[in-house]
Scaffold this active site. Structure first.
Site, PDB file in Angstrom:
ATOM      1  N   CYS A 140       0.825  -1.212   0.000  1.00 40.20           N
ATOM      2  CA  CYS A 140       0.000   0.000   0.000  1.00 40.20           C
ATOM      3  C   CYS A 140       0.860   1.263   0.000  1.00 40.20           C
ATOM      4  O   CYS A 140       0.658   2.164  -0.830  1.00 40.20           O
ATOM      5  CB  CYS A 140      -0.940  -0.010   1.206  1.00 40.20           C
ATOM      6  SG  CYS A 140      -0.104  -0.340   2.774  1.00 40.20           S
ATOM      7  N   GLY A 195      11.154   2.674   0.330  1.00 36.11           N
ATOM      8  CA  GLY A 195      11.953   3.333  -0.703  1.00 36.11           C
ATOM      9  C   GLY A 195      12.615   2.342  -1.643  1.00 36.11           C
ATOM     10  O   GLY A 195      12.425   2.400  -2.866  1.00 36.11           O
ATOM     11  N   HIS A 220      -2.523   5.105   6.840  1.00 37.35           N
ATOM     12  CA  HIS A 220      -1.154   5.618   6.914  1.00 37.35           C
ATOM     13  C   HIS A 220      -1.177   7.087   6.491  1.00 37.35           C
ATOM     14  O   HIS A 220      -2.074   7.513   5.753  1.00 37.35           O
ATOM     15  CB  HIS A 220      -0.212   4.874   5.963  1.00 37.35           C
ATOM     16  CG  HIS A 220      -0.204   3.394   6.136  1.00 37.35           C
ATOM     17  ND1 HIS A 220       0.093   2.770   7.325  1.00 37.35           N
ATOM     18  CD2 HIS A 220      -0.448   2.389   5.247  1.00 37.35           C
ATOM     19  CE1 HIS A 220       0.036   1.453   7.167  1.00 37.35           C
ATOM     20  NE2 HIS A 220      -0.290   1.205   5.922  1.00 37.35           N
TER      21      HIS A 220
END
Length: 337
Positions: A140, A195, A220
């Site tokens: 996600c 990342g 989030h």
């Protein structure tokens, strides 16, 4: 019309099953799990074909009055592709079965990139997934990173990006089992895994992330600092984000001041479970200082990967070779406008 199996009928699996059921170019072959409680009973109410992952699960389902169509092997035999939505350790075992049977499969972002050798984000690398045997729909948070940074890259604005992720502690329905309270837990490693995960889709991205687990379960939240390639206006940046149909620009000044108010808006819109398939990015919070861009957004981890999964099914099976057409078709079916 391709027959699609869903293995694992949990938070993601039930949403994938419903989304498949909305498409006119694929058919839900059935759902398979080991559970026999209210979760799979809701699948029965939706008239989905139920398959048991183990003999023990089959016996338990039958004792609960659940009519099953067969076992997992039988479901795979009638399917063209399987979407595995099971927990990590289970998925790893299942992948061996899929490879032995020669059936195409999709796994979720919790698996490693090496499991499939291909990681997927619809607006980014749909073409490279065409007719592959397998792919991994990235997590996600990684999906949100790719959508936003790819929009900036597509318009030649992105130099590099640095982001801080405030991660929800657990899924809402499991908050009684764990999670955290009255504390915040930073991930030890910088960069956090999101990342490098984004770079598995686009190796050219210069992105570093750090992450903190916080005591809430709704969503989030991301804060980003992006170095722009050139001096740009706020309008240029917003127009870049508008090139993605799966980024929804929202206004803080319209009462959308928190993740709970955003969730309430999507509930009011009539989305199932209040699901937000888009990245909800605050338009009026976005700032540019010199060649630096600052923005923030919210991610619904139960919903954001659902449209990506539907597009991945089309890419792997080859029923649609044009990314834009698949994305448009998926968006229409899920009410993304």
């Amino acid at each position: 019309m391709k027959n699609i199996a869903v293995i694992g009928y949990g938070v993601i699996g039930k949403r994938v099953a419903d989304a498949i059921n909305l498409q006119d170019d694929m058919k839900l072959a059935g759902v398979c799990d080991i559970i026999s409680d209210w979760r799979i009973q809701n699948a029965v109410r939706k008239k989905y074909d139920i398959y048991a992952a183990t003999e023990e699960a089959a016996d338990k389902m039958k004792s609960e009055g659940i009519s099953i169509k067969g076992n997992m092997q039988e479901l795979l035999e009638k399917s063209d592709l399987v979407v595995d939505c099971t927990p990590k350790k289970i998925a790893a075992l299942n992948v061996k079965i899929y490879k032995e049977k020669g059936i195409k499969f999709i796994v979720q972002g919790g698996e490693k990139h090496e499991t499939t050798g291909h990681s997927f984000s619809a607006e980014n690398n749909y073409q490279s997934a065409l007719n592959l045997e397998s792919t991994r729909v990235v997590s996600c948070n990684t999906t949100s990173i790719l959508r936003t940074l790819t929009a900036l890259k597509r318009t030649d604005l992105l130099d590099y990006a640095r982001g801080t992720l405030l991660r929800r502690a657990t899924d809402p329905w499991e908050s009684h089992l764990g999670g955290i309270m009255n504390t915040m837990v930073p991930e030890k490693d910088i960069p956090s895994h999101q990342g490098p995960d984004a770079k598995s889709v686009d190796p050219d991205l210069d992105v570093i992330t750090s992450a903190i687990k916080v005591p809430q379960t709704l969503s989030h939240m991301h804060y980003w600092n992006v170095k722009l390639k050139k001096q740009s206006t706020k309008e240029e940046v917003l127009n870049a984000f508008k090139t993605s149909s799966r980024i929804k620009l929202i206004q803080y000044d319209q009462g959308l001041v928190s993740n709970n108010t955003i969730k309430e808006m999507f509930l009011d819109m009539g989305r199932p479970w209040g699901d937000m398939y888009e990245v909800a990015l605050w338009e009026d919070m976005l700032k540019i200082v010199g060649d630096e861009l600052f923005y923030a957004y919210v991610v619904d981890n139960q919903a954001i990967v659902i449209p990506e999964t539907i597009d991945a099914i089309r890419a792997l099976t080859g029923i649609e070779t044009d990314a834009a057409k698949s994305i448009s078709k998926t968006n229409e079916s899920l009410g993304i406008h």
